[in-house]
Design an enzyme around this catalytic site. Structure first.
Site, PDB file in Angstrom:
ATOM      1  N   HIS A   5       0.812  -1.221   0.000  1.00  0.00           N
ATOM      2  CA  HIS A   5       0.000   0.000   0.000  1.00  0.00           C
ATOM      3  C   HIS A   5       0.846   1.273   0.000  1.00  0.00           C
ATOM      4  CE1 HIS A   5      -0.006  -1.499   4.363  1.00  0.00           C
ATOM      5  NE2 HIS A   5       0.972  -0.620   4.250  1.00  0.00           N
ATOM      6  N   TYR A  47      17.332   2.059   2.763  1.00  0.00           N
ATOM      7  CA  TYR A  47      17.605   1.484   1.449  1.00  0.00           C
ATOM      8  C   TYR A  47      18.722   2.234   0.736  1.00  0.00           C
ATOM      9  CZ  TYR A  47      12.828  -0.061   2.399  1.00  0.00           C
ATOM     10  OH  TYR A  47      11.701  -0.559   2.991  1.00  0.00           O
TER      11      TYR A  47
END
Length: 488
Positions: free
Chosen positions: A171, A258
């Site tokens: 989502h 990340y």
């Protein structure tokens, strides 16, 4: 219509309830069967009682069954949904705790980085077991909808090695679009049209239109910097927007781990994160939140059960993809969403074998991806670094190859920015030994890893991280909730 949906990991009570009520918002689906399965009889009992209460309160003919026998739950299922957390919070705690000894500070640790890679090693053997059962006992051509992280690795393994029709669902795109619509002053998220593409948790809003008007970088930066809340909570995300020219779907905390630039030094971490909520970068934030949520749910279960007596309100149907995909496949009402699938040329400047997250349309013919997308070069480069780690991690998990696993961790952007090769080799040994109960493919490698750890001279430290908060007690959570209610 009458068909069967199996939910694996249905003991994720809150999420299962959301999927269930979403699906029952489709009028044609009232006669379907939900087969719940989990390894926890306790959690299964709780969620079945809640769903039974919903069915009863809404006077529906919907059938709900629950069993710890996964194959029984999958028998004849047309759709299989997975929301499992292999190893539970016990293994997850080691995903956060052990890398901290080597200076690696993660907020979430469920996608890549050291924690996400080990999470994938635990998940992939189980995902392949799911796929075997689906092939053998589910309905012919059954579709596997994976919600479990690490999304790309799990979906990669299911498609490439499980040989099952699989789509990964998240989502993050919807949440990012809601933020953009808000800062631009839209009356509703529906006024914003966008193309968002990349890989899971590194997806990029490469085209934005508000009521048909194109939105450029400068306008978007100004809108975020002027927002009284997001300007503080999303500092790192806004900085990436300024430098890359496009906004990322992922929260400040997710995105920070990340990339190799923002979490590699403690003083940098505190500069870029916000402590108002776990998702903005707190050390081990999602672990704390998950622990508190579990404790809260266990204590407040009677209230959750009572709330299940309310009528289902279709106006409150969530934007989770699953119910909309099923509706499109079964009724031919077209749905546009963002899906995790094998690239196969959809994004021109990412590898063919990568699992991408990109726009697609669903109807009775299936999921049809919008091809011909080219990412901005900086976005593609950032995605490529993760894809290379994901590919090695999947191959290591399939083969039980601890040397390849160490190379995958070594090539992770944040790990590489913080740790030396010697530290990485020892850290992986330590994580494999600590999590051996959930890593059957590495059983052969555990004795040698223990021997290396006993002889190692690599120094570690006990470190809570740059921005750690303690798990709050039930009493503290109650007091905070009461204060918010009074203030609101």
């Amino acid at each position: 219509m009458s068909f069967k949906i199996a939910i694996i990991g249905a003991g994720s009570v809150g999420f299962t309830k959301k999927l269930f009520t979403d699906i029952l918002c489709v009028p044609e689906f009232k006669d379907i069967e939900f087969a719940l399965t989990d390894i926890s009889e306790h959690n299964l009992g709780m969620i079945k009682a809640i769903l039974d209460r919903i069915v009863e309160a809404n006077k529906l003919p919907t059938k709900v069954t629950a069993t710890t026998d996964r194959r029984k739950a999958l028998e004849g299922a047309r759709y299989v949904i997975s929301c499992v957390r292999v190893g539970g919070l016990e293994a997850y705690a080691d995903d956060i705790r052990i890398p901290l000894k080597y200076g690696i500070d993660q907020c979430v640790g469920d996608t890549i980085c050291a924690g996400g890679i080990l999470y994938g090693q635990r998940n992939i053997p189980v995902i392949l077991d799911f796929c075997k059962d689906i092939r053998e006992v589910a309905d012919t051509g059954a579709k596997f909808l994976n919600y479990a992280n690490p999304m790309a690795m799990n979906t990669w393994a299911a498609i490439e090695y499980g040989k099952v029709d699989t789509v990964g669902l998240c989502h993050g795109v919807q949440h990012g679009a809601e933020q953009i619509a808000e800062v631009l002053g839209a009356k509703s998220p529906g006024e914003l049209d966008y193309v968002c593409s990349g890989i899971n948790h590194q997806t990029w809003f490469i085209e934005l239109r508000l009521n048909g008007r194109p939105i450029g970088k400068d306008e978007l930066v100004a809108a975020f910097e002027a927002h009284p809340v997001y300007s503080k909570q999303e500092k790192l995300r806004i900085d990436v927007l300024k430098r890359f020219g496009v906004y990322s779907t992922e929260s400040n905390g997710h995105l920070s781990e990340y990339l190799p630039w923002y979490r590699k030094r403690p003083d940098e971490i505190t500069r870029w994160i916000d402590m108002s909520d776990w998702i903005h970068g707190e050390t081990g934030g999602y672990l704390r939140y998950s622990t508190e949520t579990r404790n809260w749910f266990e204590t407040e279960y009677p209230q959750f059960l009572e709330a299940a007596s309310k009528p289902i309100d279709p106006a409150k149907r969530s934007n989770e993809h699953a119910s909309h995909i099923l509706e499109a496949l079964e009724t031919n009402r077209v749905y546009r969403g963002h899906f995790n699938v094998k690239n196969n040329g959809v994004i021109a400047n990412l590898p063919q074998d990568a699992i991408i997250e990109s726009p697609g349309f669903v109807d009775r013919f299936g999921i049809n991806m919008a091809a011909g997308i080219t990412l901005p070069e900086a976005c593609a480069a950032t995605c490529m670094a993760s894809i290379n780690v994901q590919r090695m991690s999947v191959h290591a998990a399939i083969a039980g190859d601890i040397d390849l696993l160490k190379l995958a961790v070594l090539h992770d952007p944040l790990v590489g920015a913080v740790s030396t090769p010697e530290e990485v080799w020892q850290m992986v040994d330590e994580m494999v030994v600590a999590e051996a109960a959930w890593l059957p493919q590495y059983a052969h490698a555990v004795p040698a890893a223990k021997e290396r750890l006993a002889k190692s001279k690599v120094k570690t430290r006990e470190w809570a991280g740059a921005a750690r908060r303690s798990v709050r007690s039930i009493e503290e959570l109650r007091a905070e909730k009461a204060a918010l209610k009074q203030a609101g």
